[in-house]
Enzyme design. Sequence first.
Site: not given
Length: 256
Positions: A83, A138
Site C-alpha cells: 500500500h 490487490d
Amino acid sequence: MAEVETSRDGAVLTITLNRPDVLNAFDKAMHAAFAAALKEARPDDVRAVVITGAGRGFCVGQDLAEFREATGDIAERLRTNYHPNVLALRALEKPVIAAVNGAAAGAGLSFACACDFRIASDQASFVPAFINIGLVPDPGATFFVTRLVGPARAFEWFATGRRLTAAEAHQWGAVDEVVEHESLPARAAELAAELAAMPTRGIGMTKRLFERAPTATLEDQLEWEAQLQAAATRTEDFREGVAAFLEKRDPDFQGR
C-alpha cells in the site's frame, strides 16, 4: 546486487526492478528498495519517471517463496509493503511510464496499471494471477483496472485469470502502445523525454483532476478545475507558455 536500480538521464529517472531470476517478484527487501527509488523520484528536477524490469519479466507480483515459512497476516503485509508503494507511486506529481518488457502478473500488473502510461513490448503479457491461486485482486488492481477497461471487462478478466498478450491488452485499453521488444527502452526514453519537456506542474494537476473525476459530482469537479486552474496560472511555465505563443516560438518549459 540491488533489488531495484535507478539511473538518471537529464530530467528522466528510470527505476528498474532487479530480481530477474524470479521475474522481479516482490519480497520485503525489494519493497524497501522500491520505496527508496520512489522517494528519489520526488524532487522537482525529476520531471518524468520510467519503471521497467530487468531480464525477461516486468514483475510477477509477490514472491511466493516468502510464504513457505509462514503466510502470516496477509492484510498486514499489504498495508505495510504494497500500500505505501502504490500510494507513493500515485503521489508523484509528474508523468510515470511503465515500460512493460515481459510478464506483468498479479501485483506486478497492479503496479503497471497504477502508472500513467503503459508501453509494452510485443513479447509482454498481462496476467491477473490472483484467482489462479484462490486470491482476490490487490494492491489497487480493482481501482486502476476498472478505470482502464471498464467494470464488466475488468471483472471478467480478473475472475477468469485470462492471460492477455500485449496486442490484446492494447485492444482492451489496458496498454497505450505496443512496440517491438528491442525498441522498448528507446521508445520509453523518447516518450519520457517528451513529457519531461512539458509543464510538469500542469501535468501533475491534470493527473489529480482525472483521478477525482469518476466519483465527483459535476459541481465539485467544476470547482476543483477552477482551483487548480488558478494554481496553474501562478506557475512560471504558464507565463512561458503565453509568452511563447505571443512571440510565435516554441516554449521552453522548466517544470516550475
